[in-house]
Motif scaffolding. Structure first.
Motif, PDB file in Angstrom:
ATOM      1  N   UNK A  21      -6.421 -83.841  94.715  1.00  0.00           N
ATOM      2  CA  UNK A  21      -6.202 -82.947  95.850  1.00  0.00           C
ATOM      3  C   UNK A  21      -6.995 -83.392  97.072  1.00  0.00           C
ATOM      4  N   UNK A  22      -8.168 -83.953  96.828  1.00  0.00           N
ATOM      5  CA  UNK A  22      -8.978 -84.477  97.938  1.00  0.00           C
ATOM      6  C   UNK A  22      -8.248 -85.631  98.629  1.00  0.00           C
ATOM      7  N   UNK A  23      -7.690 -86.530  97.844  1.00  0.00           N
ATOM      8  CA  UNK A  23      -6.930 -87.644  98.411  1.00  0.00           C
ATOM      9  C   UNK A  23      -5.727 -87.122  99.171  1.00  0.00           C
ATOM     10  N   UNK A  24      -5.021 -86.185  98.574  1.00  0.00           N
ATOM     11  CA  UNK A  24      -3.822 -85.630  99.192  1.00  0.00           C
ATOM     12  C   UNK A  24      -4.153 -84.892 100.490  1.00  0.00           C
ATOM     13  N   UNK A  25      -5.341 -84.334 100.552  1.00  0.00           N
ATOM     14  CA  UNK A  25      -5.742 -83.585 101.746  1.00  0.00           C
ATOM     15  C   UNK A  25      -5.885 -84.444 102.985  1.00  0.00           C
ATOM     16  N   UNK A  26      -6.077 -85.744 102.794  1.00  0.00           N
ATOM     17  CA  UNK A  26      -6.272 -86.641 103.940  1.00  0.00           C
ATOM     18  C   UNK A  26      -4.997 -86.816 104.751  1.00  0.00           C
ATOM     19  N   UNK A  27      -3.848 -86.903 104.066  1.00  0.00           N
ATOM     20  CA  UNK A  27      -2.593 -87.139 104.794  1.00  0.00           C
ATOM     21  C   UNK A  27      -1.446 -86.255 104.294  1.00  0.00           C
TER      22      UNK A  27
ATOM     23  N   UNK B 121       4.269 -94.797  98.047  1.00  0.00           N
ATOM     24  CA  UNK B 121       4.521 -93.771  97.039  1.00  0.00           C
ATOM     25  C   UNK B 121       4.034 -94.278  95.688  1.00  0.00           C
ATOM     26  N   UNK B 122       4.277 -93.504  94.636  1.00  0.00           N
ATOM     27  CA  UNK B 122       3.877 -93.946  93.302  1.00  0.00           C
ATOM     28  C   UNK B 122       4.615 -95.209  92.860  1.00  0.00           C
ATOM     29  N   UNK B 123       5.734 -95.540  93.510  1.00  0.00           N
ATOM     30  CA  UNK B 123       6.433 -96.795  93.220  1.00  0.00           C
ATOM     31  C   UNK B 123       5.497 -97.976  93.473  1.00  0.00           C
ATOM     32  N   UNK B 124       4.591 -97.834  94.432  1.00  0.00           N
ATOM     33  CA  UNK B 124       3.664 -98.923  94.766  1.00  0.00           C
ATOM     34  C   UNK B 124       2.599 -99.123  93.697  1.00  0.00           C
TER      35      UNK B 124
ATOM     36  N   UNK C 269      -3.282 -99.809 102.752  1.00  0.00           N
ATOM     37  CA  UNK C 269      -2.830-100.678 103.844  1.00  0.00           C
ATOM     38  C   UNK C 269      -1.432-100.319 104.341  1.00  0.00           C
ATOM     39  N   UNK C 270      -0.777 -99.403 103.660  1.00  0.00           N
ATOM     40  CA  UNK C 270       0.613 -99.088 103.977  1.00  0.00           C
ATOM     41  C   UNK C 270       0.758 -97.873 104.883  1.00  0.00           C
ATOM     42  N   UNK C 271       1.875 -97.829 105.589  1.00  0.00           N
ATOM     43  CA  UNK C 271       2.255 -96.663 106.392  1.00  0.00           C
ATOM     44  C   UNK C 271       3.285 -95.877 105.596  1.00  0.00           C
ATOM     45  N   UNK C 272       3.077 -94.584 105.467  1.00  0.00           N
ATOM     46  CA  UNK C 272       3.978 -93.749 104.671  1.00  0.00           C
ATOM     47  C   UNK C 272       5.371 -93.692 105.294  1.00  0.00           C
ATOM     48  N   UNK C 273       6.387 -93.897 104.451  1.00  0.00           N
ATOM     49  CA  UNK C 273       7.775 -93.860 104.912  1.00  0.00           C
ATOM     50  C   UNK C 273       8.527 -92.654 104.355  1.00  0.00           C
ATOM     51  N   UNK C 274       7.959 -92.032 103.332  1.00  0.00           N
ATOM     52  CA  UNK C 274       8.621 -90.926 102.638  1.00  0.00           C
ATOM     53  C   UNK C 274       7.626 -89.792 102.427  1.00  0.00           C
ATOM     54  N   UNK C 275       8.119 -88.562 102.444  1.00  0.00           N
ATOM     55  CA  UNK C 275       7.261 -87.409 102.193  1.00  0.00           C
ATOM     56  C   UNK C 275       6.555 -86.907 103.436  1.00  0.00           C
ATOM     57  N   UNK C 276       5.704 -85.926 103.236  1.00  0.00           N
ATOM     58  CA  UNK C 276       5.025 -85.286 104.373  1.00  0.00           C
ATOM     59  C   UNK C 276       4.138 -86.248 105.153  1.00  0.00           C
ATOM     60  N   UNK C 277       3.553 -87.205 104.447  1.00  0.00           N
ATOM     61  CA  UNK C 277       2.664 -88.151 105.116  1.00  0.00           C
ATOM     62  C   UNK C 277       3.421 -89.024 106.111  1.00  0.00           C
ATOM     63  N   UNK C 278       4.742 -89.138 105.944  1.00  0.00           N
ATOM     64  CA  UNK C 278       5.534 -89.998 106.819  1.00  0.00           C
ATOM     65  C   UNK C 278       5.497 -89.519 108.271  1.00  0.00           C
ATOM     66  N   UNK C 279       5.294 -88.234 108.467  1.00  0.00           N
ATOM     67  CA  UNK C 279       5.273 -87.705 109.837  1.00  0.00           C
ATOM     68  C   UNK C 279       4.048 -88.170 110.625  1.00  0.00           C
TER      69      UNK C 279
ATOM     70  N   UNK D   9      -5.480 -94.767 104.070  1.00  0.00           N
ATOM     71  CA  UNK D   9      -5.719 -93.760 103.039  1.00  0.00           C
ATOM     72  C   UNK D   9      -4.908 -94.079 101.778  1.00  0.00           C
ATOM     73  N   UNK D  10      -5.473 -93.749 100.640  1.00  0.00           N
ATOM     74  CA  UNK D  10      -4.734 -93.878  99.388  1.00  0.00           C
ATOM     75  C   UNK D  10      -3.589 -92.877  99.361  1.00  0.00           C
ATOM     76  N   UNK D  11      -2.504 -93.232  98.691  1.00  0.00           N
ATOM     77  CA  UNK D  11      -1.435 -92.276  98.451  1.00  0.00           C
ATOM     78  C   UNK D  11      -1.764 -91.494  97.183  1.00  0.00           C
ATOM     79  N   UNK D  12      -1.617 -90.180  97.249  1.00  0.00           N
ATOM     80  CA  UNK D  12      -1.977 -89.334  96.109  1.00  0.00           C
ATOM     81  C   UNK D  12      -1.077 -89.593  94.903  1.00  0.00           C
TER      82      UNK D  12
END
Length: 213
Positions: free
Chosen positions: A28-34, A128-131, A170-180, A188-191
């Motif tokens: 949840x801490x990781x997810x809270x970042x983005x 995403x978790x695919x990574x 190192x990645x930019x989020x393309x999917x999900x809420x972080x993509x905005x 940041x790590x992806x949760x």
């Protein structure tokens, strides 16, 4: 030939549930970042429910199916169907096998990866978790093709999962809420990638202990 017994082998699934519980606050801490900051809470809820439904006499495949059903039916949100699909594919690939060989487990990993890509429309590099799952599966397959032992293949899986998770920084989020957030999601790590890494590494540890000859 090394193998893992399918029958009466729910302890691998139980360990995964415990690992998610132990890391709930971290996730949840990781997810809270983005993100929304609730990834650990939702995952913990689903996996605790699943653990209550696991029985010692369940096979590996039955225990994976139990986790899948619980996540789909009870966790909700986006992660329920996603992880539900992953565990469903692991269950289906092994359900007819008395012995889960390293080849059978590779097929399970490949099916899980394909299922997630089709479900979420995500590809490697989307943060995403695919990574986590994709490089982990590749590392496992490479070790298998090199003729390494079951345990060595599982250790390669762990290293691939860890490297993949860390790469999401190192990645930019393309999917999900972080993509905005666009570029602001970088660094940041992806949760989801992190929880997937925890799951895969825990499974590998338990499977190494369960290997028979």
């Amino acid at each position: 030939m090394d193998y893992i017994r399918n029958e009466c082998n729910a302890k691998i699934a139980q360990a995964v549930c415990d690992a998610i519980h132990e890391n709930a606050a971290y996730l949840s801490e990781i997810d809270g970042a983005i993100g929304d900051g609730d990834h650990g809470v939702n995952m913990n809820k689903g996996f605790l429910m699943a653990k209550e439904r696991l029985r010692e006499d369940m096979s590996f495949s039955e225990s994976m199916k139990t986790i899948s059903r619980t996540l789909v039916m009870d966790i909700g949100g986006s992660m329920g169907p996603i992880y539900g699909t992953m565990f469903s594919k692991l269950a289906k690939a092994s359900r007819k096998e008395e012995r889960i060989t390293k080849e059978v487990f590779l097929k399970a990993l490949q099916d899980a990866l394909q299922g997630l890509q089709e479900l979420a429309g995500a590809k490697e590099g989307d943060k995403t978790l695919i990574d986590t799952l994709a490089p982990a599966t590749r590392a496992y397959e490479q070790a298998l093709q090199e003729g390494r032992s079951y345990a060595a293949c599982l250790r390669a899986l762990q290293k691939g999962a860890e490297a993949g998770k860390e790469h999401t920084k190192e990645l930019v989020a393309k999917i999900g809420r972080a993509a905005r957030l666009g570029e602001r999601s970088r660094g940041y790590l992806d949760a989801g990638a992190t929880s997937c890494c925890i799951i895969l590494k825990t499974m590998a540890d338990q499977m190494c202990e369960a290997i028979e000859e």
